[in-house]
Each structure stands twice: as structure tokens, then as C-alpha cells.
Design an enzyme around this catalytic site. Sequence first.
Site, PDB file in Angstrom:
ATOM      1  N   GLN A  46       0.828  -1.201   0.000  1.00 21.53           N
ATOM      2  CA  GLN A  46       0.000   0.000   0.000  1.00 21.53           C
ATOM      3  C   GLN A  46       0.870   1.262   0.000  1.00 21.53           C
ATOM      4  OE1 GLN A  46      -2.730  -2.144   3.236  1.00 21.53           O
ATOM      5  NE2 GLN A  46      -3.340  -0.016   2.978  1.00 21.53           N
ATOM      6  N   PHE A 105      -6.015  -4.202   3.215  1.00 19.44           N
ATOM      7  CA  PHE A 105      -6.776  -4.006   4.459  1.00 19.44           C
ATOM      8  C   PHE A 105      -5.928  -3.418   5.575  1.00 19.44           C
ATOM      9  CE2 PHE A 105      -8.776  -7.672   2.223  1.00 19.44           C
ATOM     10  CZ  PHE A 105      -9.941  -7.025   1.847  1.00 19.44           C
ATOM     11  N   GLU A 119       0.291  -1.803   4.679  1.00 24.69           N
ATOM     12  CA  GLU A 119       0.667  -0.392   4.790  1.00 24.69           C
ATOM     13  C   GLU A 119       2.142  -0.285   5.172  1.00 24.69           C
ATOM     14  OE1 GLU A 119      -2.137   2.094   6.893  1.00 24.69           O
ATOM     15  OE2 GLU A 119      -0.683   3.735   7.006  1.00 24.69           O
ATOM     16  N   ARG A 146      -5.817   7.219  17.036  1.00 26.17           N
ATOM     17  CA  ARG A 146      -7.131   7.180  16.395  1.00 26.17           C
ATOM     18  C   ARG A 146      -8.175   6.525  17.314  1.00 26.17           C
ATOM     19  NH1 ARG A 146      -9.639   8.002  11.153  1.00 26.17           N
ATOM     20  NH2 ARG A 146      -7.773   8.956  10.309  1.00 26.17           N
ATOM     21  N   ALA A 206      -6.081   5.212   5.314  1.00 28.27           N
ATOM     22  CA  ALA A 206      -6.941   6.213   5.939  1.00 28.27           C
ATOM     23  C   ALA A 206      -8.141   6.543   5.037  1.00 28.27           C
ATOM     24  CB  ALA A 206      -6.153   7.479   6.284  1.00 28.27           C
ATOM     25  N   GLU A 242     -12.916   2.539   4.899  1.00 29.95           N
ATOM     26  CA  GLU A 242     -12.932   1.975   6.252  1.00 29.95           C
ATOM     27  C   GLU A 242     -14.261   2.144   7.009  1.00 29.95           C
ATOM     28  OE1 GLU A 242      -9.386   4.469   6.842  1.00 29.95           O
ATOM     29  OE2 GLU A 242      -8.689   2.871   8.145  1.00 29.95           O
TER      30      GLU A 242
HETATM   31  N1  MTE Z   1     -11.312  -3.000  -0.145  1.00 32.94           N
HETATM   32  C1  MTE Z   1     -10.759  -4.076  -0.738  1.00 32.94           C
HETATM   33  N2  MTE Z   1     -11.467  -4.759  -1.648  1.00 32.94           N
HETATM   34  N3  MTE Z   1      -9.497  -4.487  -0.412  1.00 32.94           N
HETATM   35  C2  MTE Z   1      -8.747  -3.840   0.538  1.00 32.94           C
HETATM   36  O1  MTE Z   1      -7.607  -4.219   0.809  1.00 32.94           O
HETATM   37  N4  MTE Z   1      -8.650  -1.986   2.160  1.00 32.94           N
HETATM   38  C3  MTE Z   1      -9.427  -1.072   2.996  1.00 32.94           C
HETATM   39  C4  MTE Z   1     -10.447  -0.306   2.163  1.00 32.94           C
HETATM   40  N5  MTE Z   1     -11.192  -1.207   1.337  1.00 32.94           N
HETATM   41  C5  MTE Z   1      -9.330  -2.695   1.185  1.00 32.94           C
HETATM   42  C6  MTE Z   1     -10.629  -2.295   0.786  1.00 32.94           C
HETATM   43  C7  MTE Z   1      -8.611  -0.099   3.722  1.00 32.94           C
HETATM   44  S1  MTE Z   1      -7.872  -0.573   5.159  1.00 32.94           S
HETATM   45  C8  MTE Z   1      -8.461   1.184   3.296  1.00 32.94           C
HETATM   46  S2  MTE Z   1      -7.596   2.329   4.201  1.00 32.94           S
HETATM   47  C9  MTE Z   1      -9.037   1.644   2.019  1.00 32.94           C
HETATM   48  O2  MTE Z   1      -9.747   0.618   1.329  1.00 32.94           O
HETATM   49  C10 MTE Z   1      -7.918   2.164   1.140  1.00 32.94           C
HETATM   50  O3  MTE Z   1      -8.353   2.567  -0.108  1.00 32.94           O
HETATM   51  P1  MTE Z   1      -9.037   3.999  -0.386  1.00 32.94           P
HETATM   52  O4  MTE Z   1      -8.301   5.008   0.400  1.00 32.94           O
HETATM   53  O5  MTE Z   1      -8.857   4.168  -1.846  1.00 32.94           O
HETATM   54  O6  MTE Z   1     -10.456   3.857   0.031  1.00 32.94           O
HETATM   55 MO1  MOS Z   2      -6.320   1.271   5.895  1.00 28.48          MO
HETATM   56  S1  MOS Z   2      -6.173   0.449   7.785  1.00 28.48           S
HETATM   57  O1  MOS Z   2      -5.927   2.852   6.523  1.00 28.48           O
HETATM   58  O2  MOS Z   2      -4.856   0.726   5.216  1.00 28.48           O
END
Ligand code: MTE
Ligand code: MOS
Length: 784
Positions: free
Chosen positions: A211, A242, A246, A324, A525, A728
Site C-alpha cells: 500500500q 486491508f 501499509e 485514532r 486512511a 474503512e
Molecule cells: N477493499 C478491498 N477490496 N481491499 C482492501 O484491501 N482496504 C481497505 C479499504 N477497502 C481494502 C478495501 C482499507 S484498510 C483502506 S484504508 C481503504 O480501502 C484504502 O483505499 P481507499 O483510500 O482508496 O479507500
Molecule cells: Mo487502511 S487500515 O488505513 O490501510
Amino acid sequence: MNEPLPVGAELPAHGGVGVALRHESAYLHVAGEAVYIDDILEARGTLHAAFGLSQRAHARIRTLNLAPVWAAPGVVAVLTAADIPGENNVGPILHDDPILADGEVQYLGQPIFVVVADTVDHARRAARLAQVDYEDLPAILTIEEALAHGSFVIPTVRLERGDAKSAIAGAPHRLKGSLRIGGQEQFYLEGQIAYAIPREDGDMLVYNSTQHPGEGQMQVAHALGIDAHRVTIECRRMGGGFGGKETQGGLPACAAAIASRHIGRPVKLRYDRDDDILITGKRHNYLVEYEVGYDAAGRILGVEFMFASQCGFSADLSGPVNDRTVMHADNAYFLPHVLIVSHRCKTHTQSNTAFRGFGGPQGMVAIEHVVDEIARHLDLDPVAVRRANFYASGRDLTPYDMQVEDFVADRLFDELEKSSDYAARRAAIRKWNATSPVVKRGIAMTPVKFGISFTATFYNQASALLHVYYADGSVLLNHGGTEMGQGLFTKVAQVVAHELGIDVDRVRVSASDTARIPNASATAASSGSDLNGKAAQAAAREIKARLAAFAAERFGVAPDSIRFAANSVAIGDVKRMPFAELVKLAYYARVQLWASGFYKTPKIHYDPKTLRGRPFYYFAYGASVSEVAIDTLTGELKLLRADLLHDVGRSLNPAIDLGQVEGGFVQGAGWLTSEELWWNAQGKLMTHAPSTYKIPVASDVPADFRVRLWSRGENVEDSIHRSKAVGEPPLMLAISVLHAIKDAVAALGDYRLSPRLDAPATPEEVLRSVDELRARLTHRSSAG
Ligand code: MTE
Ligand code: MOS
């Protein structure tokens, strides 16, 4: 081609902002053609690596005999900390996280050496053959032990507003208690992986499932002892992150690069699933203690929280994660007097890290628990107590001094309460329970308020690079975000297509690449589309302005009379030509056809020492109602129905956003009901495979699942097209599942007693809760 097109005769461009487009890789995903790191065609001479892992939680390594590893079939090299040319560290903030343990191991599963062999199988088999002579040291394995020893990865933080102690002491009612909240394994489908390819003159290319390519680049450079400009990290997509990629992607990237540098051949390192779960950090588990004072309506007058989280052996992101938690211990509620103490416990276990919600969920579970306890002790509907505590005008300052200016949780609550028929169903469930001795049902409704922005203000910046090719007017966009399934690339392509008035398939988003976009923040985030969408929009606007200026001059019209729509460009009333045509003319007139865009989130500021400021640009909101049934003889539980209403502002892509809401909720329900991390007395995480660690499957999705995006949603701030981050926040909608289970257990005692229920509410925990409640009931009746 230069014939004027009749105005209004053509179809609008396809796939702009707000359209429910499918994910840009949907076909590739289902056809198995999407290329993940392990699918990249291997370069000549590629070797495979595996880590040798510590078998002790905390020990000094007396001797490390690697001769049997060297002697194993196919082995080409075995490397230890001594073979690292640069810095032995992958800690993102503190430098306390070695790539390979050096002399001392700090958790069971910690990498000690890396073995490189001709095949994956040979490397993994050889990795087990080391003879390590450990001298055991005292290991701290739990939060309680860490608290008792004052063992912390970083200092304790306090946030205080008003005088909580006096407010509690003077309140008409008081409650005091504790709660445990379990951690969670990210369980991305694609495990941690990196593939390093040495290039000429000491440069290094690393394909990495991460990430945060920009951070990996720095870490690899430091580990190799070379300049950052010699290292390139590329990631087209992750098979899920997820939060688990990161920071955790940095370790395989560094190890593969070190091995590759050492041997001079390409090296790939992909963790076996069991190793992945043993090595990497998870969501932090917490111990929470609280005391609250409240009035007859259940309104909180003062509250004190003690949060203690298990951070593992190193700091990783534990500072911001725990911050957080502190900043979400209000959830949607005004806390007039509040004192929060947050301990970041050091234990000899995996170094816990980011997971969807980033500490926020634990703070929210804590306050929701308190509110629910208040309701049960006052014999009020928890929904009424939630409402009584909502932020409102005059009651709108968060404990960290940020004014809540966009509160809509109350409106979502009202709408969902009606559409889900909450009140009638609650009454019906109570009636039903009275005649059902074994199976009990429960229902609960909870709100979500989640702050959007990185709390580390400097992370809230993004860049984009947009190329228009003169040959056909097709567009290639690169931005600093990464794709992990969440649909970021789709949304950003839509933003660009919208801006240029062209079909979305005229816009291609390239792999994330540190050579194209420097210094990109982690995609985390939930701010990926907020940040990169704005940066891409800025780049597209720049191109548009240049094309407009050129066309205005060429055709003698005012620049503001030029419009980009329907894959064509209207040049005043004079002319209309295809977008590609104008691009070609512009190229021959030597107009620059690439542009960069930059964005930084306005208004935010924050002091990480005092935990005060405006850390968030805005809040995302949601509400959910869950109904469950439990079997009070076995503890089994079933989620029968869930109604979700979530605010994504003006959705950039309702199909993707809906998927995020559904997926987030189910993942949250898994965290709170079935996913349990269990370490044995030696500190070994025993739940290191799907056989013992139960993530939700399709059949855990409620049969009756009513998910809606809030139709009136609109960001009051100037976010990208007034949308809201969605990655999230929906995870926390699942808190209603936990409370519905508690409600079902409470039915056993006719709702006169409040059951003790920790998270995760696994069948075992539900049964424990049932038994404990039964014991209290017997005690009561025998006491007369
Ligand atoms: N959705 C999918 N399909 N796969 C992922 O790994 N990660 C989540 C969320 N949704 C994730 C997901 C997390 S922890 C975050 S922070 C955000 O997606 C990151 O992407 P965005 O900032 O583009 O929403
Ligand atoms: Mo999402 S826990 O901020 O990668």
C-alpha cells in the site's frame, strides 16, 4: 474529420463521475488474468527465498548453525543480519524493527535468516533446518503483563477535557467496568510478496504487493545503503491489503532486495500463509476500563477511559493507531467531561499494525459498550440513549477540540429506524423471546462517525501525472495511490474522463511506480480517492486549459467558449471536433501534452503531542440495524438480517461504494464474532491458518441484507465531486451485530441484567456470557 459535428447529436461520454461502473479489472479478476506479483513472468535466473523463523518469543541466540540449511538441496545462499549492506530496519517511524533478528529474537515467528534456493519448495524446506541454540529471556505476552511491567513501545498518552472525575462523582448515576476487544488478521487473499530484479550499476527494481511503495523504496535504499533514486518499487494491484500492507510489505521487499544484491540474480520472496500470519502484525487487541457518570435520560456527564493495546515487539504504526482510538472514543456522542489514558503495550508478539479503521473501531466499540450499559441499567431502549448523546448544536466539540460541523448521524438514524422498522421488530422480538426458551433473538442499532484524513498532516498530499498521446488522444494516468480491490483506479479514471469529457475507457491507469510519482503517501486512511482524485483532476484541468488556450487561438474564439463533452470539443459556435483531433492539432503546434497535478487537503492541522487540532477534513457517517439469533445451549449464532444506511456523500461510483459498504460490514462482523487470535503459553500464535482462524464466508452474509447509500449524502467540504471516503467507515457498522448478540443474551434474564460480552463474540464467548448471566440469575433468585 474537420466537418463540424451537429451539436447535441452525439452520445454523452461514457463512465464519468457518479456512474455505477464495474471495477476496471473485474473481467481480469474473474478470468484469473489479473497479474499479481507472483504472476509476473519470471526473469532469467530467478531464485526463490524463504525466511527462517524464531521458535521462541524472547531469547538470545547463543549459536546459529546454518550448515544444514546450506547443505539442503537447491540452496544458493543463506543470509543473516551480518549480510545486510545498509541499515537493518523496516520500522516506519521508530527504527526498532529489524529486517533480520540480530542476536536477540523478540517474538515467535520473527525472521532470523533468509535462504535462497532454486525453487520455492527447496527454499521453504531448507528454512526449517537451522539449528538455533536459544537462551530464553523473560517474555511479556499479554496486555496485563505489559501493564504490570510498565512495558510500552512508546509513551502513554492522555487526553483530557473538563473535569471528568468531578462530573462522574456528581452525576446521579455511575457505572464502572471493563471490556476486552480482540485483534484481527487482515487475511488478504494475496499473501505478502516481493520480487526483486537487479539492474545495471547497482540499481534495484522491486515488484511489491504494498500500500506504500514510496516507503518501501526508502527502506530498500537504506537496507542496501544506496540512494533512493536507484530503487524503483512497482505495484499494479494487491490481492487485498486491508491495512496489512501499509508497512508490512517492506520486510519482503528489503529481504528480496538484499538477497538479490548479494547473489546478483532476481529473487522472489512470497510468504507461505502460515508464515504470513506468524510474521505479520494484525489489528491491535485492547483492554478497556471505563467509568461513566450520567443522568436519568442516559446522557453522559463525564467519562473516563483507560485503553491498553497490545502493540507487539515494536512501534510500527502503533502510535497513530492508538491516537485514532482516542479520537474515536466519542463516536457520534458529545462527551462534556472526558479523560482518556492510552497505553501502548510492548509484548513479545507480532508487531501489530494497520487494519481497516486503524484503531478507530476499538474506540467506537468502547463507547458503544458504555452507552449500551447505560441503557440497560436505566432500562431504556439503547437507541434512545444513543440519540440523547448525539452531537448537536452547542454540544459539538470533540474531546480533541475539533468542531463537528457536518453531523448527520441523527438524520441517518431517523431514516434507518423507520426503513428498518426497528421499533416494531424490537417489540416483536421481545415477545417472541418470551416463548422461546432456547433460541433467543436480539436487535441493535448503532451509528458510525469516522474522521477522514491521515492524522499525520503531512501525509495528506498526492500527485498525479497525466499523459495524452497524440496518436489517438488516449490518456495514461499515473497517481501515487495503490489498487487493492477497493476500486481506486476506477474512480480516479472516472474523474479524469469526466474532466476531459471522454469515455472512461480512453483513460488507462498505470501501475503505481515510485519512478513516476515520488514521495507518495500510503494508500490508507480511506483517503485514496479524496487525495488522488483531486490530484488527477488538477492534472486533467491543466491539460484542458492548455488545449482550450490552443483552440481559442487557432480558431479565434474566447477560451471560455470551449467545452469538452461527448468525446469532442465544442469551439464556441464555430466548430466541433473529436477530442483526439484537437489533441493531434495541439501536438503539431507543439503544445505540452502531459501535465502533473498536486493536491493537499486544506483546513487540517494537528499537534500529535497534545492530540488537539483539526485532524480530520470531514467525517463519514453511517447507521446499521442488526438482528441475530443465538442458541443458548451451544452459543451458536446467526446474523438474520442487517439494514445498513451509509453516507458516501455524492458517490463517485455507487456500484463500487456499495461493494465497500457490504464488504466492510461483513469484515467487521467477522472481527466481532468469529475471528479469534489465540496465542499459547509459549507465545506461539496457534490460529495461523484458516483451519483455526475463521473469517466470514458467503454463508455468513445475512440472508436478508438491505444495504443503501444515503441518497441525500453530500460532503459539506470541497472534496472530489463532494464525495466521501468509503474504504474503512462501513466496517464499524458491524458494531450493531455485537450489540444485537448482547441483546439476545439479555433476553435470558428478561432484560433485567446486562450480560458481560467481550469481542469477539464467538460461540464460546456467547456461551460463557449465557452461563455467567444464568449464574447471576440463580444467585439473585436464591438470595430471594
Ligand atoms: N477493499 C478491498 N477490496 N481491499 C482492501 O484491501 N482496504 C481497505 C479499504 N477497502 C481494502 C478495501 C482499507 S484498510 C483502506 S484504508 C481503504 O480501502 C484504502 O483505499 P481507499 O483510500 O482508496 O479507500
Ligand atoms: Mo487502511 S487500515 O488505513 O490501510
